[in-house]
Design a protein around this motif. Structure first.
Motif, PDB file in Angstrom:
ATOM      1  N   LYS A  72      20.741  36.680  15.605  1.00 17.94           N
ATOM      2  CA  LYS A  72      19.622  35.951  16.290  1.00 17.94           C
ATOM      3  C   LYS A  72      20.252  34.519  16.616  1.00 17.94           C
ATOM      4  CE  LYS A  72      15.279  34.792  14.262  1.00 17.94           C
ATOM      5  NZ  LYS A  72      14.315  35.328  13.457  1.00 17.94           N
ATOM      6  N   GLN A 126      14.419  29.179  23.343  1.00 18.94           N
ATOM      7  CA  GLN A 126      14.494  30.702  23.323  1.00 18.94           C
ATOM      8  C   GLN A 126      15.080  31.267  22.026  1.00 18.94           C
ATOM      9  OE1 GLN A 126      16.077  32.608  26.530  1.00 18.94           O
ATOM     10  NE2 GLN A 126      15.024  34.695  25.782  1.00 18.94           N
ATOM     11  N   GLY A 167      16.316  34.794  20.115  1.00 22.72           N
ATOM     12  CA  GLY A 167      16.338  36.228  20.427  1.00 22.72           C
ATOM     13  C   GLY A 167      18.052  36.655  19.926  1.00 22.72           C
ATOM     14  N   SER A 168      18.204  37.837  20.250  1.00 24.32           N
ATOM     15  CA  SER A 168      19.462  38.304  20.072  1.00 24.32           C
ATOM     16  C   SER A 168      20.484  37.994  21.159  1.00 24.32           C
ATOM     17  CB  SER A 168      19.503  39.869  19.843  1.00 24.32           C
ATOM     18  OG  SER A 168      19.301  40.433  21.280  1.00 24.32           O
ATOM     19  N   GLU A 215      19.663  39.750  24.210  1.00 28.22           N
ATOM     20  CA  GLU A 215      18.440  39.350  24.860  1.00 28.22           C
ATOM     21  C   GLU A 215      18.450  37.952  25.614  1.00 28.22           C
ATOM     22  OE1 GLU A 215      15.813  41.266  21.321  1.00 28.22           O
ATOM     23  OE2 GLU A 215      15.348  39.137  21.846  1.00 28.22           O
ATOM     24  N   LEU A 216      19.297  36.983  24.943  1.00 26.48           N
ATOM     25  CA  LEU A 216      19.388  35.870  25.634  1.00 26.48           C
ATOM     26  C   LEU A 216      20.110  35.982  26.927  1.00 26.48           C
ATOM     27  CD1 LEU A 216      18.149  34.566  23.253  1.00 26.48           C
ATOM     28  CD2 LEU A 216      20.134  32.968  22.934  1.00 26.48           C
ATOM     29  N   TYR A 217      21.273  36.726  26.800  1.00 29.89           N
ATOM     30  CA  TYR A 217      22.115  36.935  28.136  1.00 29.89           C
ATOM     31  C   TYR A 217      21.359  37.735  29.254  1.00 29.89           C
ATOM     32  CZ  TYR A 217      26.180  38.564  30.588  1.00 29.89           C
ATOM     33  OH  TYR A 217      27.047  38.958  31.953  1.00 29.89           O
ATOM     34  N   ASN A 218      20.796  38.560  28.761  1.00 30.93           N
ATOM     35  CA  ASN A 218      19.955  39.496  29.989  1.00 30.93           C
ATOM     36  C   ASN A 218      18.794  38.802  30.510  1.00 30.93           C
ATOM     37  OD1 ASN A 218      22.173  41.366  30.079  1.00 30.93           O
ATOM     38  ND2 ASN A 218      21.219  42.606  28.106  1.00 30.93           N
ATOM     39  N   ALA A 219      17.984  38.328  29.472  1.00 31.64           N
ATOM     40  CA  ALA A 219      16.625  37.769  29.796  1.00 31.64           C
ATOM     41  C   ALA A 219      16.592  36.396  29.436  1.00 31.64           C
ATOM     42  CB  ALA A 219      15.561  38.758  29.296  1.00 31.64           C
TER      43      ALA A 219
END
Lengths: 290, 276, 333
Positions: free
Chosen positions: C203, C214, C216-217, C220-224
């Motif tokens: 995380k 933010q 996130g995993s 998640e951070l990379y994609n969204a």
């Protein structure tokens, strides 16, 4: 970071030092100021009348006071010039590549560790003595008349002795500063085509400025209170030719037992020293921030 | 400096430096040599450097004239005693200022320094009178007290600069590791500060050993350290160069040796950390 | 167990709020990385959790117990410092034993734990050395050893790899990740290096100016990414940002597209530009392209692309990989 608890503990740990230094400096100083307004002579017991600034008046108008001030200044300035110029030269020399640098360093440092009474007596008797001193012998070798240093130029002789004691200090500090000079800076200057002399003027000297200031200020503090060297060589004489301010105060208070007059002199010395001290403290204070 | 230095240059610097070094050192060397001469050889013309009859008689004579060991012992007691006493007071103070700095820490430090700038003659009379009235004149106790106070500011300053160099993260690590204040001081700070404390001590001993204002003012015989012992040779008495030399050699030898070990700390201590 | 909750935690230095009210949940066994540019408050946050700084306001709970006022040693956390903070006068063995000695542990147990930690960390042969005689990587391992012997509820790492050289950094990164797999203890790791964050974290907490941007995993951070800051911070090379007509067309103030989501062509495409620099890494080639009417864009191409300085190229963003940001910097859904 620090909690309330550690703060009060800290205050507790500092207080002995603070209280002691307070008692050591402020209390006697206050007493000196008090005495300086009294007509107080140990030879005349009884009432010590309040005499206002009369002690200061006598002390400051005494012809020997002006001489003592002049001598103090000559002594301080003379030694400063000799030790700073000599110290820079020696530091530059000792920073060069050589064999046995460590040993030379030790030889140069040694006089600083000699107690003032020893160095003054050794110089007085074994070097400056007009009959048996080594200097007299060298003078004769060169066909000159032996010179009685301590009676003919007593102040110069004392300057010489004190300079010998303090030259190592200046050298040591300037050498330390010199060795902290980044060698890449020197190499860059060399690549830029600077000669050895320009390198000294534009790189080395500016780098040493701070240390030279420190040397000057610290030596001044000590030189203002040169005492033992005078006591064991000339006793301030002949006449008052080598009397400086501390010696004058000593004479007034412990030889003439004039507590009031001596105290006034002491306060004058304190004021003079403080002027120097303010500059020194500013420098060190700045360093504390860094 | 990776660059090659020509041997000729190096030789030149070596000769120049050694010459200057020997000239500066000469008075000490000459004193040392003279201490082994007979009084006659000491004033011989031309001066004798090695080809004289070496003798230890001066050392014996000096001891008969005045008790060297007594004065030596006084010097040791005064310098070592005052140093230890001052350390006991200075270590907690420096520790607190270095690790629990407050708003006024800097002012306190500067004030301590300012006491060192005060010329001794400014307080000579009250101190002298106090000593006279309390019977402390010419006692070791009195001098130890004075020396402690004189060198306390330097000691606190040196220790402060040493303590300051111990990284804060190490203390935090100790705190994370569960060390309380006592263990922190005992297991982490003190061992790390020992080199600094040792060199501070050394410098302080040297300064106290050579102090020549208060020792001359406040002692005469019983508590007189070596500075006063040597000062008693200030009035000439017939041929006395060899004896003076022997006495001088004995007075400076111990501290000269200590001093050579403490050159680096000397710079730092005497400049209150302004030059390292 | 090692569950840490921060509720409305605030830290002020004088008048300056380094951390304005922050909430965060760290679950047991998680590897959490605090990442952000220098001065973003990530180290301060870690030190608040450690107890090395007092919180100005708010509550820190460890395993459901309010630990806000608990002194550092009593929180059951261990910390590895940036400078390692090894005790220079103690041998490696004594360094590692120190926290156990402070806890007054039974000597036999102390010895067992130290031997165990030394084995795990390959320090057995160095136990009698002083820290000064060790290499950077070994010192790092001693610092970790000192942390693991306590069997803490959570490990705190404060930029532990920043003093190591590049090769060693990659190694230690792997070792710490493996250690996490072995111990399964909560780890909180502070770094300014987004590569460390991406490779190690379960995380990631992205911080800026004391605020959580933010959580996130890595993927998640990379994609969204939640906003333009996270989008720019996560991913290497950095995301390209475009404003103007191209953004307006998509109803956004700014659009972003990662270098690896741009197709390169010699003949035709959305944007036309000139190659200013081409960096050949072998596996990939990064082209810096001066696009007319835009900032220089970075494009990731195959390793064997033969584009050179001055070549004209055409770039086309992959339509489904375009990120859209509003005027407030937030990602538009």
């Amino acid at each position: 970071m620090a909690t309330q608890h550690s703060r009060s503990a800290a205050r507790l740990m500092i207080s002995p030092a603070v209280i002691l230094l307070f008692l050591w400096m402020i209390v006697p100083l206050a007493m000196t100021i008090y005495f300086s307004f009294l007509n107080y002579n140990l030879l005349r017991p009884g009432a010590h009348d309040f005499v206002g600034f009369r002690n200061y008046y006598y002390f400051l108008t005494d012809p020997s006071f002006l001489i003592a001030i002049k001598n103090t200044l000559i002594l301080v300035l003379g030694v400063l010039v000799i030790t700073v110029v000599g110290g820079v030269a020696l530091a530059v020399l000792l920073d060069q590549p050589m064999w046995g640098q460590g040993i030379v360093r030790i030889l140069v440092i040694a006089p600083f560790f000699v107690m003032p009474t020893v160095s003054a007596l050794v110089w007085k008797n074994m070097f400056l003595n007009p009959v048996n001193g080594l200097f007299a012998y060298f003078a004769q070798l060169m066909g000159l008349q032996p010179y009685d240093f301590l009676s003919q130029s007593p102040l110069m002789s004392i300057i010489m002795i004190v300079s010998w004691e303090w030259l190592p200090f200046a050298t040591l500090i300037l050498l330390t500063a010199m060795q902290s000079l980044d060698s890449e800076q020197m190499e860059a200057a060399e690549m830029d085509g600077a000669s050895a002399i320009s390198r000294f003027i534009y790189i080395t000297l500016p780098h040493l400025t701070r240390s030279i200031t420190v040397v000057i200020l610290i030596q001044t503090i000590f030189l203002l209170s040169v005492f033992a060297e005078i006591l064991v060589t000339t006793n301030g004489g002949p006449g008052t030719a080598s009397t400086n301010l501390p010696y004058l105060v000593y004479g007034q208070s412990l030889l003439q037992f004039d507590v009031g007059g001596g105290s006034a002199g002491g306060i004058v010395a304190v004021i003079l020293a403080n002027i120097v001290a303010i500059f020194l403290m500013r420098m060190i204070g700045k360093n504390l921030e860094a | 400096m990776a660059r090659a230095v020509t041997p000729a240059r190096k030789l030149g610097f070596t000769i120049a430096s050694w010459t200057v070094g020997l000239v500066i050192f000469f008075p000490i060397l000459w004193t040392f040599i003279t201490s082994f001469k007979s009084e006659g050889d000491a004033v011989a013309i031309p001066p004798l450097f090695v080809n004289f009859h070496w003798t230890l008689e001066n050392y014996v004579l000096v001891n008969q004239r005045s008790d060297y060991l007594l004065h030596f012992w006084n010097s040791v007691v005064i310098s070592v005693g005052s140093t230890f006493l001052a350390l006991v007071i200075a270590i907690p103070a420096a520790w607190a200022m270095a690790f629990v700095p407050g708003k006024r820490t800097k002012d306190v430090l500067m004030w301590m320094l300012s006491t060192k700038m005060m010329p001794a003659v400014g307080v000579l009379i009250p101190i002298y009178l106090m000593f006279k009235n309390t019977g402390l004149l010419d006692t070791l106790t009195g001098l130890v007290i004075i020396m402690t106070l004189i060198n306390l500011p330097i000691l606190i300053w040196m220790l402060y600069t040493y303590f300051k160099e111990i990284p804060g993260e190490i203390l935090e690590a100790a705190r994370m590791d569960g060390a309380d204040l006592k263990s922190e001081v005992l297991y982490i700070l003190t061992p790390m500060a020992i080199p600094g404390i040792a060199s501070t001590m050394l410098l302080n001993i040297i300064l106290a050993w050579n102090e020549a204002f208060w020792t001359l003012m406040l002692t005469s015989s019983q508590a007189a350290p070596l500075t006063q012992f040597i000062a008693s040779y200030s009035s000439p008495e017939g041929l006395f160069y060899a004896k003076l030399s022997a006495a001088s050699t004995m007075a400076i030898a111990p501290i000269l040796i200590l001093g050579w070990f403490s050159q680096k700390q000397l710079v730092r201590g005497l400049t209150f950390g302004a030059v390292k | 167990m090692g569950k840490i909750s921060l509720r409305k935690v605030t830290k002020k230095f004088g008048e300056v709020a380094v951390i304005p009210s922050l909430d965060l949940e760290i679950n047991d066994g998680e590897f959490v990385v605090f990442v952000g540019p220098s001065g973003c408050g990530k180290s301060t946050l870690l030190r608040l959790i450690a107890g090395l700084e007092d919180v100005t306001d708010g509550v820190i709970e460890i395993d459901g117990v309010n630990a806000t006022q608990t002194p550092p040693a009593k929180r059951g956390l261990a910390m590895v410092f940036q400078s390692y903070a090894l005790y220079p006068h103690m041998s490696v063995r004594k360094n590692i034993t120190f926290p156990l000695k402070m806890a007054g542990m039974d000597p036999a147990e102390q010895e067992r734990r130290v031997a165990n930690a030394a084995k795990v960390l390959n320090l057995t042969d160095y136990l009698e050395r002083k820290p000064g005689q060790l290499s950077g990587g070994q010192r790092q391992r001693v610092a970790i050893g000192r942390a693991i012997v306590r069997e803490p509820k959570a490990f705190l790492f404060d930029e532990p790899l920043s003093n190591l050289d590049a090769a060693l950094r990659v190694n230690m990164r792997l070792e710490i990740t493996e250690l996490h797999h072995t111990l399964k203890t909560t780890m909180i790791y502070v770094t300014h290096d987004q590569v460390e964050a991406m490779t190690m974290a379960d995380k990631i907490v992205v911080l800026q100016a004391g605020r959580v941007e933010q959580v996130g995993s890595p993927l998640e951070l990379y994609n969204a990414p939640a906003n333009i800051f996270v989008a720019g911070f996560i991913g290497s090379p950095r995301m390209n940002f475009v404003t103007g007509a191209d953004a307006d067309k998509l109803n956004a103030k700014t659009i972003g597209v990662r270098p690896e989501h741009i197709d390169l062509s010699k003949d035709a495409g959305h944007w036309k530009g000139t190659v200013t620099v081409s960096e050949h890494l072998g596996s990939d080639t990064f082209l810096h392209v001066a696009v007319e009417g835009q900032d220089t864009m970075t494009v990731r191409a195959d390793g064997d692309v033969a584009a050179r300085y001055g070549d004209t190229v055409y770039l086309t963003p992959q339509a489904d990989r375009i990120h859209r940001f509003g005027a407030d910097g937030k990602t538009l859904k």
